[in-house]
Design a protein around this motif. Sequence first.
Motif, PDB file in Angstrom:
ATOM      1  N   ASN A  14      33.466  56.130  58.898  1.00 55.17           N
ATOM      2  CA  ASN A  14      33.666  57.055  57.929  1.00 55.17           C
ATOM      3  C   ASN A  14      33.862  56.369  56.359  1.00 55.17           C
ATOM      4  O   ASN A  14      33.669  56.898  55.378  1.00 55.17           O
ATOM      5  N   ALA A  17      30.840  56.523  53.616  1.00 53.33           N
ATOM      6  CA  ALA A  17      30.761  57.836  53.159  1.00 53.33           C
ATOM      7  C   ALA A  17      31.985  58.330  52.328  1.00 53.33           C
ATOM      8  O   ALA A  17      31.770  58.938  51.220  1.00 53.33           O
ATOM      9  N   ALA A  20      32.140  56.730  48.893  1.00 55.15           N
ATOM     10  CA  ALA A  20      30.839  57.110  48.162  1.00 55.15           C
ATOM     11  C   ALA A  20      31.269  58.318  47.476  1.00 55.15           C
ATOM     12  O   ALA A  20      30.636  58.614  46.310  1.00 55.15           O
ATOM     13  N   ARG A  21      31.856  59.223  48.208  1.00 59.75           N
ATOM     14  CA  ARG A  21      32.038  60.463  47.592  1.00 59.75           C
ATOM     15  C   ARG A  21      33.386  60.576  46.725  1.00 59.75           C
ATOM     16  O   ARG A  21      33.441  61.237  45.961  1.00 59.75           O
ATOM     17  N   LEU A  22      34.497  59.741  47.183  1.00 63.44           N
ATOM     18  CA  LEU A  22      35.615  59.563  46.162  1.00 63.44           C
ATOM     19  C   LEU A  22      35.644  59.061  45.085  1.00 63.44           C
ATOM     20  O   LEU A  22      36.063  59.595  44.223  1.00 63.44           O
ATOM     21  N   ILE A  25      34.451  60.766  41.715  1.00 57.04           N
ATOM     22  CA  ILE A  25      35.333  61.866  41.501  1.00 57.04           C
ATOM     23  C   ILE A  25      36.580  61.327  40.897  1.00 57.04           C
ATOM     24  O   ILE A  25      36.987  61.755  39.814  1.00 57.04           O
ATOM     25  N   LEU A  94      36.970  62.967  55.509  1.00 60.00           N
ATOM     26  CA  LEU A  94      36.488  63.955  54.623  1.00 60.00           C
ATOM     27  C   LEU A  94      36.774  65.332  55.001  1.00 60.00           C
ATOM     28  O   LEU A  94      35.874  66.238  54.472  1.00 60.00           O
ATOM     29  N   PRO A  97      38.387  67.835  50.980  1.00 61.15           N
ATOM     30  CA  PRO A  97      37.363  67.572  50.024  1.00 61.15           C
ATOM     31  C   PRO A  97      38.017  66.843  48.787  1.00 61.15           C
ATOM     32  O   PRO A  97      38.823  67.342  48.080  1.00 61.15           O
ATOM     33  N   GLU A  99      36.622  66.531  45.855  1.00 64.81           N
ATOM     34  CA  GLU A  99      36.442  67.576  44.757  1.00 64.81           C
ATOM     35  C   GLU A  99      37.791  68.249  44.257  1.00 64.81           C
ATOM     36  O   GLU A  99      37.835  68.587  43.238  1.00 64.81           O
TER      37      GLU A  99
END
Length: 330
Positions: A14, A17, A20-22, A25, A94, A97, A99
Amino acid sequence: MLSVVIPFFNEGPNVDALFARLLPILDGLGVTWEVVCVNDGSRDDTLARLLAVRHAHKAVRIVELSRNFGKELALSAGLAFARGDTVAPMDADLQHPPELLGTLMAKWREGYDVVIAVRDHRTGQSLGHRLSARLFYWLFDHMSEVKLPREAGDFRLLDRRVVEVINRMPERTRFMKGIFAWIGFRQICVPYEQGERAIGTSRWGFLKLLHLSLDGLTAFSNFPLRVWGLVGAAVSLLAFFYGIFRVVRTLVYGIDVPGFESLIVAIMFLGGIQLLTLGIIGDYLGRVFSEVKGRPLFIVRAAYGWDEDENDIHHGPLPSPVERPTRRPG
Ligand code: UDP
Ligand code: MG
């Protein structure tokens, strides 16, 4: 500065990924940030992957515990190491979120000390899981003096003051949900939709959840200890009247050989209650014992990012690796 605290236990697949998302943001939030990763004794390549992320992003810091201490303690370790004015604990899978961090920060700016992210509904959980969760919340509400917010996980934003308070709590049985509810402050809930776990399965089996529930109940309620006094009194009262009834009956009708059943039933019933009570007292005693031993909450094997860092803003004293982070004075 915002500190995001993430416990990792065998989350190797994990890691990439997640970051890459965190990271985009966090960069978009317009505040200084750090990510405090707590490697909770992972047996896979989690640490190597975290170190690789840290290689590229110096604000990603890593605390490596000496073994698996469990999520609650990993979180405590992360809170002890985080330096931000706000601290956001988050899961590595994840399901929380990232976001939402912007929304949480906005609420904090409005003056709230604790902004709790609350699941809209439980996804990816079996009926049994949901039912036992409801039973637990019902028991907890009726037995303890603190009220747990429903469906609140560990995803939230904490003000520095709140983090300091939690770091000073000396107890070993860390039922974080209860602790968060117990400390008070200005709290507010923000709803969010929880996703499925990215990769792997939940680290919480049935037994682990059962233990967590028992920890929570006994840490925040003395009801299981007290209720047996009431039960004992009721049973004794019944036995007293039953005794009078038997004596009168014997005086009137003479000795009556049948009656062994009632004797056996009474002995077994009381014996059962006594064993149960002993077990409960033993449980609390065991917890007192583990508090009295005063062992450190967690042991840090290595910390990456707290001494050699050039872009380190807050240079407060580090919690000593083999001691509890802070002790309540007096
Ligand atoms: N975790 C941990 N130590 C443990 C078990 C879990 O640090 O002993 C971490 C795990 O890596 C994840 C978070 O705690 O980041 C939540 O775990 P999980 O997703 O298994 O729990 P659930 O979402 O089912 O509550
Ligand atoms: Mg999860």
